[in-house]
Design a protein around this motif. Structure first.
Motif, short mmCIF file in Angstrom:
data_model
loop_
_atom_site.label_atom_id
_atom_site.label_comp_id
_atom_site.label_asym_id
_atom_site.label_seq_id
_atom_site.Cartn_x
_atom_site.Cartn_y
_atom_site.Cartn_z
N LYS A 124 11.65 -9.17 -5.53
CA LYS A 124 10.71 -8.99 -4.42
C LYS A 124 9.89 -7.68 -4.54
O LYS A 124 9.96 -6.79 -3.69
CB LYS A 124 11.43 -9.05 -3.09
CG LYS A 124 12.19 -10.36 -2.90
CD LYS A 124 12.81 -10.46 -1.56
CE LYS A 124 13.68 -11.68 -1.37
NZ LYS A 124 13.15 -12.94 -1.78
N ALA A 125 9.11 -7.60 -5.59
CA ALA A 125 8.31 -6.40 -5.86
C ALA A 125 7.34 -6.07 -4.73
O ALA A 125 7.14 -4.90 -4.40
CB ALA A 125 7.53 -6.58 -7.17
N ASN A 126 6.75 -7.08 -4.12
CA ASN A 126 5.77 -6.81 -3.05
C ASN A 126 6.43 -6.20 -1.83
O ASN A 126 5.87 -5.28 -1.21
CB ASN A 126 5.05 -8.10 -2.69
CG ASN A 126 4.22 -8.63 -3.83
OD1 ASN A 126 3.35 -7.94 -4.35
ND2 ASN A 126 4.51 -9.85 -4.26
N LEU A 127 7.59 -6.70 -1.45
CA LEU A 127 8.30 -6.10 -0.31
C LEU A 127 8.73 -4.67 -0.63
O LEU A 127 8.68 -3.80 0.25
CB LEU A 127 9.51 -6.96 0.07
CG LEU A 127 9.20 -8.28 0.77
CD1 LEU A 127 10.46 -9.11 0.97
CD2 LEU A 127 8.51 -8.04 2.11
N ARG A 128 9.15 -4.43 -1.86
CA ARG A 128 9.51 -3.08 -2.27
C ARG A 128 8.31 -2.15 -2.14
O ARG A 128 8.42 -1.03 -1.64
CB ARG A 128 10.00 -3.05 -3.73
CG ARG A 128 11.35 -3.67 -3.93
CD ARG A 128 11.65 -3.79 -5.44
NE ARG A 128 12.87 -4.48 -5.66
CZ ARG A 128 14.02 -3.90 -6.00
NH1 ARG A 128 14.07 -2.60 -6.19
NH2 ARG A 128 15.10 -4.63 -6.18
N ASN A 129 7.16 -2.62 -2.63
CA ASN A 129 5.97 -1.79 -2.60
C ASN A 129 5.47 -1.55 -1.17
O ASN A 129 5.04 -0.45 -0.84
CB ASN A 129 4.87 -2.41 -3.47
CG ASN A 129 5.21 -2.29 -4.94
OD1 ASN A 129 6.10 -1.54 -5.34
ND2 ASN A 129 4.51 -3.06 -5.76
N ALA A 130 5.56 -2.56 -0.33
CA ALA A 130 5.16 -2.38 1.07
C ALA A 130 6.10 -1.38 1.76
O ALA A 130 5.65 -0.56 2.57
CB ALA A 130 5.17 -3.72 1.80
N ALA A 131 7.38 -1.41 1.41
CA ALA A 131 8.33 -0.45 1.99
C ALA A 131 8.02 0.97 1.51
O ALA A 131 8.12 1.93 2.29
CB ALA A 131 9.75 -0.84 1.62
#
Length: 138
Positions: free
Chosen positions: A99-106
């Motif tokens: 889940k790279a996108n959730l990591r980046n949003a966090a």
């Protein structure tokens, strides 16, 4: 009072990340996946197409004045997701868990909240004894 523009960008990044990484749930489990996992099933083209929304999240981070080292970390997350996603089946399973996108949003949210809380801190008052010792200009 309107929300800070950076918070609007964070909300947009989180919305994209949720759609891409966790919009759907496997029934009777806690396993979630999103459009990134579905698009990635298309050999070759799927993983390349899934990178565009990921890069948009990095663009939103840049608009929020996220430092280069943090943008680099976001790009590493995207690169790992893309590279491992190229491997059939293993890449698709990795994509569900990483889940790279959730990591980046966090990462983006943490930076913006930290920056805004630092800006909201009251500045220390200058030492009043300095005013007594500083001569006024003639």
């Amino acid at each position: 009072m309107a929300a800070h523009p950076h918070l609007d960008r964070v909300a947009r990044a989180e919305s994209i990340a949720k759609r891409m990484d966790s919009a759907l749930r496997v029934p009777f489990t806690r396993i979630t996946f999103g459009l990134d996992s579905i698009i990635g099933l298309v050999p070759g083209v799927g993983d390349a197409l899934a990178v565009a929304p990921s890069l948009y999240i990095v663009k939103l981070a840049r608009d929020c004045d996220v430092p280069g080292h943090l943008q680099g970390r976001m790009l590493v997350n995207i690169g790992a997701d893309w590279l491992i996603g190229l491997v059939p089946l293993i890449g698709d399973l990795f994509d569900v868990g990483f889940k790279a996108n959730l990591r980046n949003a966090a990462l983006l949210r943490a930076h913006v909240e930290n920056a805004l809380s630092t800006d909201a801190q009251p500045r220390p008052a200058s030492d009043p004894s300095l005013a007594a010792r500083t001569p006024l200009p003639a």
